[in-house]
Design an enzyme around this catalytic site. Structure first.
Site, PDB file in Angstrom:
ATOM      1  N   ASP A  58      16.666  73.425 -65.851  1.00 25.28           N
ATOM      2  CA  ASP A  58      15.980  74.329 -65.132  1.00 25.28           C
ATOM      3  C   ASP A  58      16.501  75.847 -65.583  1.00 25.28           C
ATOM      4  O   ASP A  58      16.882  76.717 -64.506  1.00 25.28           O
ATOM      5  CB  ASP A  58      16.076  74.257 -63.720  1.00 25.28           C
ATOM      6  CG  ASP A  58      15.389  72.903 -63.508  1.00 25.28           C
ATOM      7  OD1 ASP A  58      14.532  72.545 -63.941  1.00 25.28           O
ATOM      8  OD2 ASP A  58      15.990  72.326 -62.577  1.00 25.28           O
ATOM      9  N   GLU A 206       5.366  73.443 -60.939  1.00 24.95           N
ATOM     10  CA  GLU A 206       6.741  74.191 -60.452  1.00 24.95           C
ATOM     11  C   GLU A 206       7.053  75.335 -61.347  1.00 24.95           C
ATOM     12  O   GLU A 206       6.603  75.522 -62.288  1.00 24.95           O
ATOM     13  CB  GLU A 206       7.713  73.064 -60.221  1.00 24.95           C
ATOM     14  CG  GLU A 206       8.281  72.327 -61.427  1.00 24.95           C
ATOM     15  CD  GLU A 206       9.199  71.250 -61.319  1.00 24.95           C
ATOM     16  OE1 GLU A 206       9.467  70.884 -60.433  1.00 24.95           O
ATOM     17  OE2 GLU A 206       9.448  70.642 -62.384  1.00 24.95           O
TER      18      GLU A 206
END
Length: 541
Positions: A58, A206
Site C-alpha cells: 500500500d 479501496e
C-alpha cells in the site's frame, strides 16, 4: 521429513487445506500473446521491480525539496509505518518510522493503508488503526521524525486519503468513497458528501487518492481485492464532490488479463502518483511474486513497484503504455543516485537498526541489547508466537526480501527447564516455522518445529555439543531448509515447502519475517538467550 508428516496428518486438516494440497498446478501459458507489450531487449535495463522488495504494501508517496518520500502499511508490527526517501524513485533508503513511541498508540497497532502528503512545510500521514481507535492524522516537520501524537478523525471505513485544495479546504475520502471536509488542526468533520463515485464495480474497492490537474479532479482507486484480480481504476470530475466519470480505458493498472498472465509479478494494485521536477509522472503500487512455478503462492508480502506514467494535458493517465509492468524495466528514469546497500551482518553492539520490528507495541520487556556483551538478549515470556495481537512476545525480526536467501545467527543458550526455548523463526500472520534449542533432562537439543493452525510438526531431536550454535534458515524459492552449524559441521535438520507459509495458505496481509525468538511456553523463563550476530544474505536463484 515434513512431507511424510503431511501425508500422515492429512485426515486432520481443514477442508480448505485439503483442497490446497489437491490443487493441480496451473498449466503453463505461452510466453507471448497478441496482447503482450513488445519488449525491445536491445534497450538496457534501467531498474528492476520491485523497487522495495519484501512486505512494503500500500505505498504512498510525496515530494519535498530534492527528495521523494514513501511510506507503507505495517499492520501488527512496531515500530510502524516506515519512512523512505529517494532522489530518483528507484533507490530508496529508510530514514525513520512514523510510529516509534508506544504512547502514540498505547492500545495496540494494526496499521492499514497510509497516505503521505507534504503541504506548506509540514508532512502529514492519515491512516487506519483497525481495532484500536480507527482513523487518525499525524504530522511532522521532518519525515524522519519525531511525528506527533494522533489527531483522531470521526469517520468510518479504511484507507483514508488526504487532499489539500487550492482554496485552502482540506478533504479526506475513505474506502466507501465518501468525501469529508475536515479541520486539519483538530480533525473535526465540517462537511460530508457522497459516495462520490461508484467505482467500476470491482470487489473490495479501496485505496482512494485525489489529484488535481488541468482543471480536473482525478479520483483513483484499487479494486478487485488484493489478490490476482487486483487493479487500479480512475475517474474525474470538475467538482471535487462529483459526479465522477470513469475512464473508459479502466483499469489503468492490472495483470488480471492476457497481457499480464504468467508475469512473475501479480496482484498489482493500490497505487499513488507523483510528478517529478522534470515534468514526468510516476506511479508506485504493490504487487507480489510467487514462489511456486506455475502456481500462486507468495511469501514476501506485497512489494512496492514503480512505473512511468504518460499523462497528457486534459487526458487520462496511461501507465507504462498498457497498464502492465515487468521485473526488468527498460524505460528512461530520473538521474540515478544509488544508496549504500544494507550490510549482510548485524552486530548487537548498538541499538537495533530501522529494518527491525517487534510484534505489537510496546516492545517486549524480554528483548534488549547488551552493549557490554555485544549481544541481543532475549528472555522468554509466557507468550508464544502465533497471535499477531499478543503483546509481550519475545521476538524481533526483519522482513524477508528475497525468495532465495540464507539467514543465520549465533545463539548462546543454556535452558534450565524444559519449558524454555529459543531459536530462529520464519513468521507470517501468526504461523511460524522454527529452528530452536531446548533441554531434555539436562541435555541440550536442537529441533525444527513447523506450526500450521492446530497442526504442529517436530523433527527429530539432535543433541548439541557444549557451547554456542549457529542456527540457519535457507530459502531456495519453493522450499525452506532449517539447520545448524556447530564445531565446523553444517547439518540440515528438515525442509518444508514455502507454500505453507504463503499468504494464499495462511491468509493475512503481511509477508514473512525472520528473526530470533524465545518463549517460556506458558510461564516466564529465567534463562537468557544471547545472540551475538545475525546475517541475512540474498542468494542467486
Amino acid at each position: 521429513m515434513f512431507t511424510d508428516f503431511i501425508a500422515h496428518a492429512t485426515r486432520h486438516l481443514r477442508p480448505v487445506f485439503l483442497l490446497l494440497l489437491a490443487m493441480p498446478a496451473i498449466a503453463a501459458q505461452p510466453a507471448s500473446t497478441p496482447f503482450n507489450a513488445s519488449i525491445d531487449t536491445s534497450k538496457p535495463v534501467t531498474y528492476t521491480n520491485p523497487v522495495l522488495p519484501g512486505f512494503y504494501s500500500d505505498p504512498s508517496i510525496t515530494k519535498a525539496g530534492e527528495y521523494y518520500y514513501l511510506v507503507s502499511s505495517t499492520f501488527e508490527y512496531f515500530p510502524g509505518i516506515p519512512v523512505f526517501r529517494s532522489k530518483d524513485l528507484v533507490n530508496w533508503e529508510q530514514i525513520g518510522h512514523v510510529i516509534d513511541r508506544p504512547e502514540q498508540l498505547p492500545d495496540g497497532v494494526n496499521i492499514f493503508a497510509v497516505t503521505l502528503r507534504y503541504h506548506d512545510g509540514t508532512f502529514y500521514i492519515v491512516t487506519t488503526n483497525v481495532g484500536y481507535g480507527w482513523n487518525f492524522i499525524m504530522t511532522a516537520d521532518d519525515p524522519a521524525g519525531p511525528w506527533s501524537d494522533p489527531i483522531w478523525i470521526d469517520i468510518p471505513h479504511i484507507d483514508p486519503d488526504l487532499f489539500f485544495d487550492d482554496d485552502g479546504k482540506v478533504y479526506v475520502i475513505n474506502s466507501a468513497f465518501t468525501l469529508y471536509e475536515i479541520d486539519i488542526k483538530t480533525g473535526k468533520v465540517l462537511n460530508e458528501t457522497g459516495p462520490v463515485w461508484a467505482t467500476e464495480g470491482g470487489r473490495y474497492a479501496e485505496g482512494p487518492h485525489i489529484y488535481k490537474k488541468d482543471g480536473w479532479y482525478y479520483l483513483m482507486a484499487a479494486e478487485g481485492g488484493t489478490e490476482e484480480a487486483h487493479s487500479i481504476t480512475i475517474a474525474r470530475s470538475h467538482n471535487i464532490a462529483g459526479p465522477y466519470y470513469s475512464n473508459p480505458a479502466n483499469p489503468i493498472v492490472t495483470h488480471v488479463n492476457r497481457a499480464g498472465q504468467q508475469n512473475p509479478i501479480q496482484g498489482l494494485g493500490h497505487g499513488d502518483m507523483i510528478q517529478a521536477d522534470d515534468g514526468s509522472h510516476w506511479m508506485v503500487f504493490h504487487g507480489y511474486r510467487s514462489v511456486i512455478e506455475g502456481g500462486v503462492h507468495h511469501t514476501l508480502g506485497r512489494e512496492t513497484c514503480l512505473s512511468p506514467v504518460s499523462w497528457p494535458e486534459f487526458g487520462w493517465p496511461q501507465v507504462n503504455g498498457n497498464g502492465t509492468i515487468t521485473p526488468e524495466m527498460r524505460v528512461p528514469t530520473l538521474p540515478l543516485v544509488p544508496v549504500a546497500p544494507e550490510p549482510v551482518r548485524t552486530t548487537f553492539d548498538k541499538p537495533l537498526g530501522l529494518a527491525w520490528n517487534y510484534i505489537q507495541s510496546p516492545p517486549p520487556a524480554g528483548v534488549s541489547i547488551n552493549t557490554n556483551k555485544k549481544a541481543l538478549v532475549l528472555t522468554g515470556s509466557a507468550h508464544t508466537l502465533g497471535n499477531p495481537h499478543q503483546k509481550g512476545v519475545s521476538f524481533v525480526g526483519r522482513r524477508l526480501q528475497h525468495t532465495h536467501f540464507k539467514a543465520s545467527t549465533e545463539l548462546h543458550f543454556e535452558p534450565a527447564a524444559s519449558h524454555e526455548k529459543a531459536g530462529l523463526t520464519l513468521l507470517n500472520n501468526g504461523t511460524h516455522f522454527d529452528i530452536m534449542v531446548g533441554t531434555d533432562n539436562g541435555t541440550r537439543y536442537i529441533q525444527a518445529t513447523f506450526q500450521f493452525g492446530e497442526i504442529n510438526y517436530t523433527s527429530e531431536k539432535r543433541t548439541l555439543a557444549p557451547g554456542p550454535v549457529v542456527l540457519t534458515v535457507e530459502g531456495t524459492g519453493s522450499d525452506f531448509h532449517f539447520g545448524f552449524e556447530q564445531q565446523g559441521k553444517a547439518t540440515v535438520l528438515d525442509s518444508v515447502s514455502a507454500r505453507y507459509l504463503s499468504s494464499e495458505t495462511i491468509g493475512g496481509f503481511t509477508g514473512v519475517y525472520v528473526g530470533p525468538y524465545a518463549t517460556g511456553n506458558g510461564k516466564a523463563s529465567n534463562s537468557e538467550a544471547r545472540y551475538t550476530w545475525f546475517d541475512y544474505k540474498p542468494n542467486t536463484p
